[in-house]
Design a protein around this motif. Sequence first.
Motif, short mmCIF file in Angstrom:
data_model
loop_
_atom_site.label_atom_id
_atom_site.label_comp_id
_atom_site.label_asym_id
_atom_site.label_seq_id
_atom_site.Cartn_x
_atom_site.Cartn_y
_atom_site.Cartn_z
N SER A 218 0.82 -1.20 0.00
CA SER A 218 0.00 0.00 0.00
C SER A 218 0.86 1.25 0.00
O SER A 218 0.61 2.20 -0.75
N TYR A 219 1.89 1.24 0.82
CA TYR A 219 2.78 2.39 0.87
C TYR A 219 3.44 2.65 -0.48
O TYR A 219 3.48 3.78 -0.97
N HIS A 220 3.95 1.58 -1.07
CA HIS A 220 4.63 1.75 -2.35
C HIS A 220 3.69 2.26 -3.43
O HIS A 220 4.08 3.06 -4.28
N LEU A 221 2.45 1.79 -3.39
CA LEU A 221 1.48 2.26 -4.37
C LEU A 221 1.21 3.75 -4.19
O LEU A 221 1.03 4.49 -5.14
N GLU A 222 1.20 4.16 -2.93
CA GLU A 222 0.90 5.55 -2.62
C GLU A 222 2.03 6.48 -3.04
O GLU A 222 1.79 7.57 -3.54
N VAL A 223 3.23 6.02 -2.84
CA VAL A 223 4.38 6.92 -2.97
C VAL A 223 5.05 6.86 -4.33
O VAL A 223 5.41 7.89 -4.90
N MET B 19 4.80 12.45 -3.43
CA MET B 19 6.15 12.80 -3.84
C MET B 19 6.80 11.58 -4.45
O MET B 19 7.12 10.64 -3.74
N MET B 94 1.10 6.08 5.39
CA MET B 94 1.33 4.76 4.79
C MET B 94 0.32 4.46 3.69
O MET B 94 0.36 3.39 3.09
N ARG B 100 -8.52 -0.45 -0.36
CA ARG B 100 -7.86 -0.83 -1.60
C ARG B 100 -8.48 -2.12 -2.11
O ARG B 100 -8.75 -3.03 -1.33
#
Lengths: 224, 224
Positions: A218-223, B19, B94, B100
């Motif tokens: 989830s974090y990677h998708l967000e960032v 970002m 996060m 999702r």
Amino acid sequence: MAKRRAVNPKDRRTRRPNMPQSKQVPDPTLLRICRYLRILERAEEPTISSAAIAEAAGVNAAQVRKDLSFFGEFGQPGVGYDVEQLHASLKQLMGLDREREVVVVGAGALGSALINYPGFRERGFRVVAVFDNNPAKVGHRLRGYEVIAFDRLADTIADEHVSIGIIAVPRAAAQDVADALIGAGVMGILNFAPITLKVPDEVTVRNVDLTLQLETLSYHLEVD
Amino acid sequence: MAKRRAVNPKDRRTRRPNMPQSKQVPDPTLLRICRYLRILERAEEPTISSAAIAEAAGVNAAQVRKDLSFFGEFGQPGVGYDVEQLHASLKQLMGLDREREVVVVGAGALGSALINYPGFRERGFRVVAVFDNNPAKVGHRLRGYEVIAFDRLADTIADEHVSIGIIAVPRAAAQDVADALIGAGVMGILNFAPITLKVPDEVTVRNVDLTLQLETLSYHLEVD
DNA sequence: CAGTGTGAAGCGCTTCACAGCT
DNA sequence: AGCTGTGAAGCGCTTCACACTG
């Protein structure tokens, strides 16, 4: 008495107090060695180079050689490694050249799937019993196993020489299950509950937290 | 309340949502942050210190503070962290403050267990569909889901805005499934097959290899 | 004081580079 | 030439230590 033992779960190195001679194999190396084993099993040539293993495993070739060097010297310069020989050696050194008895605690959906996960049997892990403390489940058959009451855990573990326990119960019950497993003599635990278990130093715990992995995705998708 | 936030221009590490810079936060930190979230949810006091979080998570207190500092400054010296506020901040940073959609590929025992694993739903991951290419399974209902033919994967992913795919198929099929998921636009994969998937850099893969964990336990039992 | 935030040191895993063997 | 084994360099995560803060 108030002296709390500094349990450091990051210290997953193989360590043996009072045995400084014992070679310390980094944990990432152990995990990669297991991956190499699988690659060797699917190899088509009689010999294989560190570069080829690295390619299949998705790591650096020097990493492969360094990993193997923790266990000995297996290669022949200019040729590579003898697939069959390396496979046999690694399996033995990892303690994977014999069957191990395991028990599954928790007869829910997850435990049920783990009971006859083909990968376990293929690699020498034999599920000998399934436990649950839910009276509605005890006594019933589940994928070929009779679900046993949790309070009979210790007997089975002793009788069947079980060395590994798999925890597939809800979080609230996990620590109690761990304590019971350890009390019965189990030295290795595979924990699926989303909690950090407190165990003595001599017991090894591996955590498989399904949701944790999704959350980092989830974090990677967000960032990214 | 609006706490002081790291606003200095040289602070490249604190990342705001959206970002697009990769690899700022160490992966081990992300995993621990998720663990901290769970601890916060079970906290009983309105504030909590880094030492208390560390104790529950089984890590060093400085580690906790350092981890949190990747995302900002949340604490009050002499007091600690406001549990509710920290929880909300971390969840948002996060990307866990919304639902999702995920799909599960593979309707075997493992896929079946994952479909309604309570932890997924609890933490905002919604399984929208289950796929399999076995004609004997397609069309049948499985724990409330109709198993869909694998060749309809792309449609569903587009229609439901699925961002994560869970691979629970045998090893031989895993790479093909991954390729199809990626082709359909999925950017995150949770892979249960015992194989190293080859994927483009922009796709994130998390591997959960059940047997690998047991195998390293085997080593520890043998050596310790 | 109790406890945070952080520069710097520590430490361990990874990668490089090359001697040496076949 | 082709490839292994390994010292040394590189790099990143972890831990320490302490200035600083309410």
